[in-house]
Design an enzyme around this catalytic site. Sequence first.
Site, PDB file in Angstrom:
ATOM      1  N   LYS A  11     -51.145 -16.939 -48.051  1.00 38.37           N
ATOM      2  CA  LYS A  11     -51.026 -16.839 -46.586  1.00 38.37           C
ATOM      3  C   LYS A  11     -52.128 -15.930 -46.014  1.00 38.37           C
ATOM      4  O   LYS A  11     -52.818 -16.303 -45.072  1.00 38.37           O
ATOM      5  CB  LYS A  11     -49.640 -16.299 -46.190  1.00 38.37           C
ATOM      6  CG  LYS A  11     -48.470 -17.132 -46.712  1.00 38.37           C
ATOM      7  CD  LYS A  11     -47.129 -16.588 -46.258  1.00 38.37           C
ATOM      8  CE  LYS A  11     -46.755 -15.250 -46.838  1.00 38.37           C
ATOM      9  NZ  LYS A  11     -46.409 -15.259 -48.271  1.00 38.37           N
ATOM     10  N   ARG A  60     -39.502 -14.203 -42.050  1.00 39.60           N
ATOM     11  CA  ARG A  60     -39.101 -14.260 -43.461  1.00 39.60           C
ATOM     12  C   ARG A  60     -37.590 -14.402 -43.623  1.00 39.60           C
ATOM     13  O   ARG A  60     -37.105 -14.471 -44.765  1.00 39.60           O
ATOM     14  CB  ARG A  60     -39.563 -12.987 -44.167  1.00 39.60           C
ATOM     15  CG  ARG A  60     -40.827 -13.160 -45.028  1.00 39.60           C
ATOM     16  CD  ARG A  60     -41.173 -11.821 -45.635  1.00 39.60           C
ATOM     17  NE  ARG A  60     -42.014 -11.876 -46.791  1.00 39.60           N
ATOM     18  CZ  ARG A  60     -43.343 -11.748 -46.764  1.00 39.60           C
ATOM     19  NH1 ARG A  60     -43.973 -11.634 -45.620  1.00 39.60           N
ATOM     20  NH2 ARG A  60     -44.023 -11.743 -47.883  1.00 39.60           N
ATOM     21  N   ARG A  84     -53.638  -9.682 -58.871  1.00 39.26           N
ATOM     22  CA  ARG A  84     -53.935  -8.846 -57.702  1.00 39.26           C
ATOM     23  C   ARG A  84     -53.511  -7.407 -57.970  1.00 39.26           C
ATOM     24  O   ARG A  84     -54.177  -6.466 -57.571  1.00 39.26           O
ATOM     25  CB  ARG A  84     -53.233  -9.394 -56.458  1.00 39.26           C
ATOM     26  CG  ARG A  84     -53.619  -8.620 -55.200  1.00 39.26           C
ATOM     27  CD  ARG A  84     -53.087  -9.239 -53.917  1.00 39.26           C
ATOM     28  NE  ARG A  84     -51.637  -9.199 -53.875  1.00 39.26           N
ATOM     29  CZ  ARG A  84     -50.894  -9.750 -52.911  1.00 39.26           C
ATOM     30  NH1 ARG A  84     -51.485 -10.397 -51.923  1.00 39.26           N
ATOM     31  NH2 ARG A  84     -49.592  -9.675 -52.929  1.00 39.26           N
ATOM     32  N   ARG A 137     -51.926  -2.628 -56.022  1.00 34.00           N
ATOM     33  CA  ARG A 137     -50.830  -2.705 -55.044  1.00 34.00           C
ATOM     34  C   ARG A 137     -49.502  -2.451 -55.743  1.00 34.00           C
ATOM     35  O   ARG A 137     -49.200  -3.101 -56.748  1.00 34.00           O
ATOM     36  CB  ARG A 137     -50.841  -4.083 -54.375  1.00 34.00           C
ATOM     37  CG  ARG A 137     -50.816  -3.984 -52.866  1.00 34.00           C
ATOM     38  CD  ARG A 137     -50.984  -5.330 -52.242  1.00 34.00           C
ATOM     39  NE  ARG A 137     -49.707  -5.962 -51.959  1.00 34.00           N
ATOM     40  CZ  ARG A 137     -49.550  -6.981 -51.135  1.00 34.00           C
ATOM     41  NH1 ARG A 137     -50.589  -7.492 -50.521  1.00 34.00           N
ATOM     42  NH2 ARG A 137     -48.363  -7.515 -50.931  1.00 34.00           N
ATOM     43  N   ARG A 141     -39.302 -10.102 -55.678  1.00 36.63           N
ATOM     44  CA  ARG A 141     -39.836 -10.672 -54.428  1.00 36.63           C
ATOM     45  C   ARG A 141     -39.607 -12.182 -54.398  1.00 36.63           C
ATOM     46  O   ARG A 141     -39.253 -12.736 -53.353  1.00 36.63           O
ATOM     47  CB  ARG A 141     -41.339 -10.366 -54.311  1.00 36.63           C
ATOM     48  CG  ARG A 141     -41.592  -8.899 -54.016  1.00 36.63           C
ATOM     49  CD  ARG A 141     -43.049  -8.540 -54.172  1.00 36.63           C
ATOM     50  NE  ARG A 141     -43.885  -9.186 -53.186  1.00 36.63           N
ATOM     51  CZ  ARG A 141     -45.210  -9.220 -53.245  1.00 36.63           C
ATOM     52  NH1 ARG A 141     -45.838  -8.662 -54.262  1.00 36.63           N
ATOM     53  NH2 ARG A 141     -45.900  -9.808 -52.306  1.00 36.63           N
TER      54      ARG A 141
HETATM   55  P1  B4P Z   1     -52.361 -13.679 -50.626  1.00 26.83           P
HETATM   56  O1  B4P Z   1     -53.133 -14.533 -49.682  1.00 26.83           O
HETATM   57  O2  B4P Z   1     -52.578 -12.213 -50.507  1.00 26.83           O
HETATM   58  O3  B4P Z   1     -50.825 -13.955 -50.574  1.00 26.83           O
HETATM   59  P2  B4P Z   1     -49.721 -13.760 -49.461  1.00 26.83           P
HETATM   60  O4  B4P Z   1     -48.950 -15.041 -49.477  1.00 26.83           O
HETATM   61  O5  B4P Z   1     -50.324 -13.368 -48.138  1.00 26.83           O
HETATM   62  O6  B4P Z   1     -48.997 -12.491 -49.992  1.00 26.83           O
HETATM   63  P3  B4P Z   1     -47.665 -11.667 -49.936  1.00 26.83           P
HETATM   64  O7  B4P Z   1     -46.494 -12.548 -49.637  1.00 26.83           O
HETATM   65  O8  B4P Z   1     -47.688 -10.948 -51.215  1.00 26.83           O
HETATM   66  O9  B4P Z   1     -47.781 -10.528 -48.885  1.00 26.83           O
HETATM   67  P4  B4P Z   1     -47.185  -9.862 -47.597  1.00 26.83           P
HETATM   68  O10 B4P Z   1     -48.235  -8.890 -47.282  1.00 26.83           O
HETATM   69  O11 B4P Z   1     -46.825 -10.862 -46.548  1.00 26.83           O
HETATM   70  O12 B4P Z   1     -52.718 -14.200 -52.082  1.00 26.83           O
HETATM   71  C1  B4P Z   1     -52.200 -13.596 -53.249  1.00 26.83           C
HETATM   72  C2  B4P Z   1     -53.264 -13.573 -54.335  1.00 26.83           C
HETATM   73  O13 B4P Z   1     -53.631 -14.914 -54.697  1.00 26.83           O
HETATM   74  C3  B4P Z   1     -54.557 -12.900 -53.897  1.00 26.83           C
HETATM   75  O14 B4P Z   1     -55.011 -12.086 -54.956  1.00 26.83           O
HETATM   76  C4  B4P Z   1     -55.531 -14.048 -53.628  1.00 26.83           C
HETATM   77  O15 B4P Z   1     -56.871 -13.711 -53.906  1.00 26.83           O
HETATM   78  C5  B4P Z   1     -55.039 -15.112 -54.613  1.00 26.83           C
HETATM   79  N1  B4P Z   1     -55.252 -16.466 -54.114  1.00 26.83           N
HETATM   80  C6  B4P Z   1     -55.052 -16.912 -52.842  1.00 26.83           C
HETATM   81  N2  B4P Z   1     -55.336 -18.223 -52.756  1.00 26.83           N
HETATM   82  C7  B4P Z   1     -55.692 -18.629 -54.029  1.00 26.83           C
HETATM   83  C8  B4P Z   1     -56.100 -19.881 -54.588  1.00 26.83           C
HETATM   84  N3  B4P Z   1     -56.186 -21.000 -53.850  1.00 26.83           N
HETATM   85  N4  B4P Z   1     -56.366 -19.931 -55.916  1.00 26.83           N
HETATM   86  C9  B4P Z   1     -56.293 -18.814 -56.673  1.00 26.83           C
HETATM   87  N5  B4P Z   1     -55.933 -17.598 -56.199  1.00 26.83           N
HETATM   88  C10 B4P Z   1     -55.637 -17.510 -54.880  1.00 26.83           C
HETATM   89  O16 B4P Z   1     -45.804  -9.094 -47.986  1.00 26.83           O
HETATM   90  C11 B4P Z   1     -45.691  -7.901 -48.725  1.00 26.83           C
HETATM   91  C12 B4P Z   1     -44.312  -7.230 -48.549  1.00 26.83           C
HETATM   92  O17 B4P Z   1     -44.154  -6.729 -47.174  1.00 26.83           O
HETATM   93  C13 B4P Z   1     -43.054  -8.086 -48.737  1.00 26.83           C
HETATM   94  O18 B4P Z   1     -42.678  -8.198 -50.100  1.00 26.83           O
HETATM   95  C14 B4P Z   1     -41.989  -7.325 -47.890  1.00 26.83           C
HETATM   96  O19 B4P Z   1     -41.461  -6.212 -48.560  1.00 26.83           O
HETATM   97  C15 B4P Z   1     -42.793  -6.811 -46.707  1.00 26.83           C
HETATM   98  N6  B4P Z   1     -42.732  -7.724 -45.552  1.00 26.83           N
HETATM   99  C16 B4P Z   1     -43.805  -8.388 -45.037  1.00 26.83           C
HETATM  100  N7  B4P Z   1     -43.416  -9.155 -43.991  1.00 26.83           N
HETATM  101  C17 B4P Z   1     -42.056  -8.993 -43.857  1.00 26.83           C
HETATM  102  C18 B4P Z   1     -41.083  -9.544 -42.983  1.00 26.83           C
HETATM  103  N8  B4P Z   1     -41.407 -10.441 -42.045  1.00 26.83           N
HETATM  104  N9  B4P Z   1     -39.783  -9.156 -43.132  1.00 26.83           N
HETATM  105  C19 B4P Z   1     -39.446  -8.263 -44.055  1.00 26.83           C
HETATM  106  N10 B4P Z   1     -40.309  -7.704 -44.927  1.00 26.83           N
HETATM  107  C20 B4P Z   1     -41.625  -8.069 -44.838  1.00 26.83           C
END
Ligand code: B4P
Length: 191
Positions: free
Chosen positions: A14, A89, A128, A134, A145
């Site tokens: 995302k 979420r 990551r 992290r 998670r």
């Molecule tokens: P990201 O792009 O970082 O993944 P994400 O889906 O955004 O991450 P996440 O769900 O962990 O984070 P969030 O900050 O929202 O990609 C992950 C990895 O994959 C990276 O290293 C990237 O380089 C790699 N990658 C991406 N695309 C790729 C591809 N095509 N091929 C290979 N590798 C690839 O959430 C973090 C925490 O914050 C949650 O657990 C929760 O505690 C809290 N939180 C956030 N929003 C919340 C909400 N609305 N309600 C309650 N808690 C919340």
Amino acid sequence: MFNLVLFGPPGSGKGTQSENIISQFGLLHISTGDILRAEVAAETPLGVEAKKNMDNGELVPDEVVIGMISSKLDAHPEAKGFIFDGFPRTVAQAEALDKLLEFKNNPINLVISLEVKEEELIKRLVQRGIDSGRSDDTEEVITNRIKQYHEKTAPVADFYKEHGKLVSVEGIGSIGDIFEAISAKIEHSLA
Ligand code: B4P
């Protein structure tokens, strides 16, 4: 105005895809994960509390996250649209977002769900964790998670499906190819 939700499990890309979408479509990025990490880094009272949830792989309480979104929307009346990354979420968050946007007469136009199988999610997040240090990217926390995702977040997809707004994109492959597939969905919705 065009409002987009980028939906998917932890590690589905995302945050990665949001960066491309912002530069191509000029939407304002709202990532609850980024906002929460900034609060944690600044050691604000909200950040200190949120860190306890995040480090255990739990979600931060709905009222905290909804309040953050409401302030962000109010702070950017000039935006030509928003991309919501990592929000909503829970179904309660999705309902609250609808109410906030209804008030502004600008509903969610499209929800893109990134589809990535579990073993790939774990592989990416473990990597990551190694690269960035992290604290929520350890194997034990990642497992929780993903569990939280299935219990609390997956129903959000059904919520948007019922409203006819959900489309899926395969989230495995090169970042560029996935972005092309996402762009096609956005262009189609804009047309
Ligand atoms: P990201 O792009 O970082 O993944 P994400 O889906 O955004 O991450 P996440 O769900 O962990 O984070 P969030 O900050 O929202 O990609 C992950 C990895 O994959 C990276 O290293 C990237 O380089 C790699 N990658 C991406 N695309 C790729 C591809 N095509 N091929 C290979 N590798 C690839 O959430 C973090 C925490 O914050 C949650 O657990 C929760 O505690 C809290 N939180 C956030 N929003 C919340 C909400 N609305 N309600 C309650 N808690 C919340």
